[in-house]
Design a protein around this motif. Structure first.
Motif, PDB file in Angstrom:
ATOM      1  N   ALA A  82       0.838  -1.201   0.000  1.00 65.51           N
ATOM      2  CA  ALA A  82       0.000   0.000   0.000  1.00 65.51           C
ATOM      3  C   ALA A  82       0.872   1.251   0.000  1.00 65.51           C
TER       4      ALA A  82
ATOM      5  N   ASN B 120     -18.710  -3.655  -1.991  1.00 66.14           N
ATOM      6  CA  ASN B 120     -17.409  -3.304  -2.553  1.00 66.14           C
ATOM      7  C   ASN B 120     -16.443  -3.109  -1.391  1.00 66.14           C
ATOM      8  N   LYS B 122     -13.153  -2.681   0.683  1.00 62.11           N
ATOM      9  CA  LYS B 122     -11.821  -2.129   0.428  1.00 62.11           C
ATOM     10  C   LYS B 122     -10.761  -3.206   0.593  1.00 62.11           C
ATOM     11  N   PHE B 177      -2.244  -6.726  -5.989  1.00 61.27           N
ATOM     12  CA  PHE B 177      -2.485  -5.531  -5.187  1.00 61.27           C
ATOM     13  C   PHE B 177      -1.494  -4.450  -5.581  1.00 61.27           C
ATOM     14  N   GLY B 181      -3.161  -1.349  -7.115  1.00 58.63           N
ATOM     15  CA  GLY B 181      -3.211  -0.316  -6.101  1.00 58.63           C
ATOM     16  C   GLY B 181      -4.446  -0.374  -5.231  1.00 58.63           C
ATOM     17  N   SER B 182      -5.150  -1.491  -5.245  1.00 61.28           N
ATOM     18  CA  SER B 182      -6.330  -1.626  -4.405  1.00 61.28           C
ATOM     19  C   SER B 182      -6.543  -3.101  -4.086  1.00 61.28           C
ATOM     20  N   SER B 184      -9.613  -4.129  -3.326  1.00 65.88           N
ATOM     21  CA  SER B 184     -11.004  -4.422  -3.662  1.00 65.88           C
ATOM     22  C   SER B 184     -11.084  -5.111  -5.020  1.00 65.88           C
ATOM     23  N   ASP B 187     -12.344  -2.835  -7.758  1.00 67.72           N
ATOM     24  CA  ASP B 187     -11.353  -1.891  -8.275  1.00 67.72           C
ATOM     25  C   ASP B 187     -10.335  -2.588  -9.162  1.00 67.72           C
ATOM     26  N   ASP B 191      -9.699  -1.662 -12.931  1.00 73.88           N
ATOM     27  CA  ASP B 191      -8.361  -1.199 -13.305  1.00 73.88           C
ATOM     28  C   ASP B 191      -7.885  -1.857 -14.591  1.00 73.88           C
TER      29      ASP B 191
END
Lengths: 124, 420
Positions: A82, B120, B122, B177, B181-182, B184, B187, B191
């Motif tokens: 992250a 949804n 996170k 991930f 960048g997420s 979820s 997402d 993406d």
């Protein structure tokens, strides 16, 4: 946001109720004609000769311990991933990339150690 | 939070859960038919309700009823509540995972954006890994509470395999991930977009292979089916009978379906159709519907006719009339559609909700098609590859998949750094 998680909780409740419901339905509907002998645990028709909680190979314990180590590695890497995206766009991603290499190679070293000591070998 | 919110939340949960539950018999049917055709047989095709055989689909209902009415044998001296808990937990863990999976793209209706998904989340990927790994407890509970050393050892083997491959699963998910960048799933699917080579199966080929291999092992499918080994190996469920036994297999099929849906969202762009993104579809909704309508009419007529002409007196009972009973209504529906096109076509094609409806139908169809295609790979592999030996399974998980996952993560980070 509250509504979203309400849906998840409702899904969990539905799934749990269905699972319990099917098991209960099977127990209620199924016929019952059990002679004594049928209730003996399965050991190919003979009287059970082994104890249920006997000793078991240490390999399974080792796998459990190694799993803990590397699963925690995955968990620790989630916040790292992250942070990496954010700082890569700011231009100081190299620091975080070096951190990743150090962290992962430490654990890779642990894996190599376990491998070399034969913790990953199984008898054929 | 008012009654409206609660009923929408409940509707989402019920629809998605019902979808997974109704796909289980479909997948079992796919497996039995697939097995049959691979082995040059016809597969299940006899059972019927009032003459309707539906290509053997009715057999799944018959199986369920048979298993429900079978006698349950409970070994003497077992811990009864735990014996009941284990199959329920296996089923729960496999089905509850679906909460994070999107089944359609975001649709804007009356100023609101709706998606066919439970939530949804996170942390969707973490949720998927967390809930599906509860299955390990089910295996252990089933084996340990059965009071025999055979099922105890079987459970040990099953749980060891399960947790070993979970690491590879987590490692592969971590690289995704990093790319998206997420965490979820919605997402990550968004993406990837509608460009084919931006799908993660092509951007992250190594992660895709690791994830698929680990998924096969997690669902205990061939070539990793040592936990159950249908007829040869004494596994954790040796003391289970009747529906309680079948629950473990329902859980396995639910695991395959949910896993395939997760793979569709993670690696194949979820609801995205190659080279036709949602904006394009919504803008051309009227044209798509105007073309699809006559095509649907013609296909229904032709398919109905080709089914109906297979009428032949073979069984001497109601089953003989099945082609007619299915083919004729299809032909009538096709003709009705064609006739209605003239008076109703303009009215329906110009309604305000048409773009939303067309995007939803196409997106949902894409997710379902991808999920079933990936699930059919599970069937195909099962009847193609032989089973690994146990030491090979563990070596593959620890010595190949786990280092490959670590390597993939480092390489992905390096490439991202290089590309900025």
């Amino acid at each position: 946001m509250g509504q979203e998680f309400l849906a998840v909780i409702i899904l969990l409740i539905i799934a749990a109720l269905t699972a319990v419901g099917i098991v209960a339905a099977s127990a209620l509907i199924g016929r019952r004609v059990s002679p004594e002998e049928r209730n003996i645990p399965y050991e190919c028709g003979l009287d059970p000769a082994s104890r249920p909680f006997g000793r078991f190979p240490i390999k399974f314990f080792l796998v459990g311990v190694l799993f803990l180590i590397f699963d925690v590695e995955v968990v620790f890497l989630i916040p790292w991933a992250a942070a990496f995206r954010g700082s890569a766009s700011l231009g100081n991603g190299a620091v975080l990339a070096v951190e990743l290499v150090v962290f992962v190679s430490l654990l890779a070293l642990a894996l190599v150690f376990a491998w070399a000591r034969g913790a990953l070998e199984w008898e054929r | 939070m008012n009654a409206m919110d609660i009923s929408i939340a409940a509707a989402r949960a019920v629809v998605i859960f019902g979808l997974v539950l109704s796909l289980i018999p479909v997948l079992i049917w796919m497996e039995r038919k697939g097995a049959a055709y691979i082995q040059d047989r016809r597969g299940p095709n006899r059972a019927h309700i009032l003459g309707f055989r539906l290509g053997g689909l009715v057999h799944m209902l018959a199986d369920a009823l048979k298993l429900l009415t079978k006698e349950e044998v409970t070994a003497a001296g077992v811990m009864k509540p735990l014996v009941f808990l284990a199959p329920a937990l296996a089923f729960f863990a496999a089905t509850a995972t679906v909460a994070a999976v999107p089944f359609s793209g975001p649709i804007s209706v009356a100023g609101q954006t709706l998606t066919l998904e439970v939530a949804n989340m996170k942390a969707g990927l973490v949720y998927v890994l967390a809930i599906s790994s509860l299955g390990a407890y089910a295996l252990l509970l089933a084996g340990v509470t059965s009071q025999t050393s055979y099922s105890f050892l079987g459970a040990m083997r099953a749980a060891s395999q399960f947790i070993s491959y979970e690491l590879a699963l987590g490692m592969a998910a971590l690289a995704l991930f990093l790319v998206a960048g997420s965490l979820s799933l919605t997402d990550i699917a968004a993406d990837q977009g509608a460009v084919l080579w931006r799908w993660n199966a092509f951007r992250q080929p190594l992660a895709f292979l690791i994830f698929m291999a680990a998924l096969f092992a997690e669902a205990s499918r061939l070539p990793f089916d040592l936990p159950e080994g249908d007829s040869e190996i004494v596994g954790y469920h040796v003391e289970y009978s009747s529906m309680r036994f079948a629950m473990f297999f329902m859980a396995e099929y639910a695991h395959i379906i949910v896993g395939s849906a997760v793979v569709a969202a993670l690696f194949f762009g979820g609801w995205n159709i190659p080279f036709a993104d949602q904006g394009l579809i919504a803008a051309n909704a009227e044209r798509i519907a105007a073309v699809a309508w006559p095509i649907a009419a013609v296909v229904l007529m032709l398919a109905g006719a080709s089914i109906a002409q297979r009428f032949k007196k073979r069984f001497g009972d109601l089953r003989d009339y099945e082609p007619v009973m299915i083919g004729l209504p299809m032909m009538i529906a096709g003709v009705t559609l064609a006739i209605l096109y003239a008076p109703l076509g303009d009215v329906i094609l110009s309604t305000r909700w048409l773009p939303a409806a067309v995007t939803f139908v196409l997106g949902f169809t894409a997710v379902l098609a991808k999920t079933l295609l990936i699930a059919s790979v599970f069937v195909w592999v099962r009847w193609t590859l032989p089973r690994f030996r146990y030491d090979q399974v563990m070596a593959f998980g620890w010595k190949i998949l786990l280092p490959a996952g670590m390597l993939n993560l480092v390489v992905t980070a390096a490439i991202m750094l290089y590309l900025g």
